[in-house]
Design an enzyme around this catalytic site. Structure first.
Site: not given
Ligand code: NI
Length: 185
Positions: A45, A50, A99-100, A141-142, A145
């Site tokens: 995701g 991000q 998480c990236l 999670h997304e 953000h």
């Molecule tokens: Ni993330």
């Protein structure tokens, strides 16, 4: 085009993202770029903050899980203006997340297994649906953000203490990972 991923310490990750309109400039290319960026970094995701944009846009790919979950075969989906309307807190699960934007950190996070979400698809058609399982996990999670939250905000005080050093290193821009990033430093 593969975009750099903004890492922990970048102020955009702490902003509340805004809804976008159908005529948002370059939306189609942006969605394509976000998919490409997510694939390249092996994420499941990616949320627009991000990649440095404080707008409500999320891409999800779950195809990688389709060996275990056949229903996710070829699941690649963009969510425009997603909003979590309800969560079913009668059942929660503690599952490890990463998480990236926080490379090198993996921690268990407790979340409800079922959520109700509204969003528009790539044709700007509106949807309002209950989702569950792994997809519900990724969308929570997304969507965090989009509210300026990251998953380490949700871990236990003890675990937080344990990742303090890693978070501090990220803030200093001391990061090593296989994909292109833009640190806050
Ligand atoms: Ni993330």
């Amino acid at each position: 085009m593969v975009l750099p991923i903004y890492t922990y310490g970048q102020p955009v990750l702490r902003k509340t993202a805004t809804d976008i309109a159908e005529d948002y400039p370059g939306l189609k290319e942006l969605i394509a770029d976000m998919f490409e960026t997510m694939y390249k970094s092996d994420g499941v995701g990616l949320a627009a903050p991000q990649i440095g944009r404080s707008i409500r846009l999320v891409v999800v790919t779950l195809d990688v899980l389709s060996d275990d979950f056949p229903e996710y075969k070829d699941f690649n989906k963009a969510y425009i203006n997603p909003h979590i309307l309800e969560t079913d807190s009668s059942h929660t699960e503690l599952i490890e997340e990463g998480c990236l934007s926080l490379p090198g950190i993996h921690e268990p996070v407790r979340r409800p297994t079922r959520i109700r979400i509204s969003y528009q698809d790539e044709n700007f058609e509106s949807h309002d649906e209950w989702v569950e399982g792994y997809l519900a996990r990724v969308l929570q999670h997304e969507c965090d953000h989009l509210e300026g939250r990251v998953f380490t905000d949700l871990i236990s005080p003890l675990r937080k203490q344990m990742v303090k050093g890693k978070l501090a290193a990220l803030l200093k821009g001391k990061v090593r990972c296989a994909y292109k990033i833009k640190t806050g430093k």
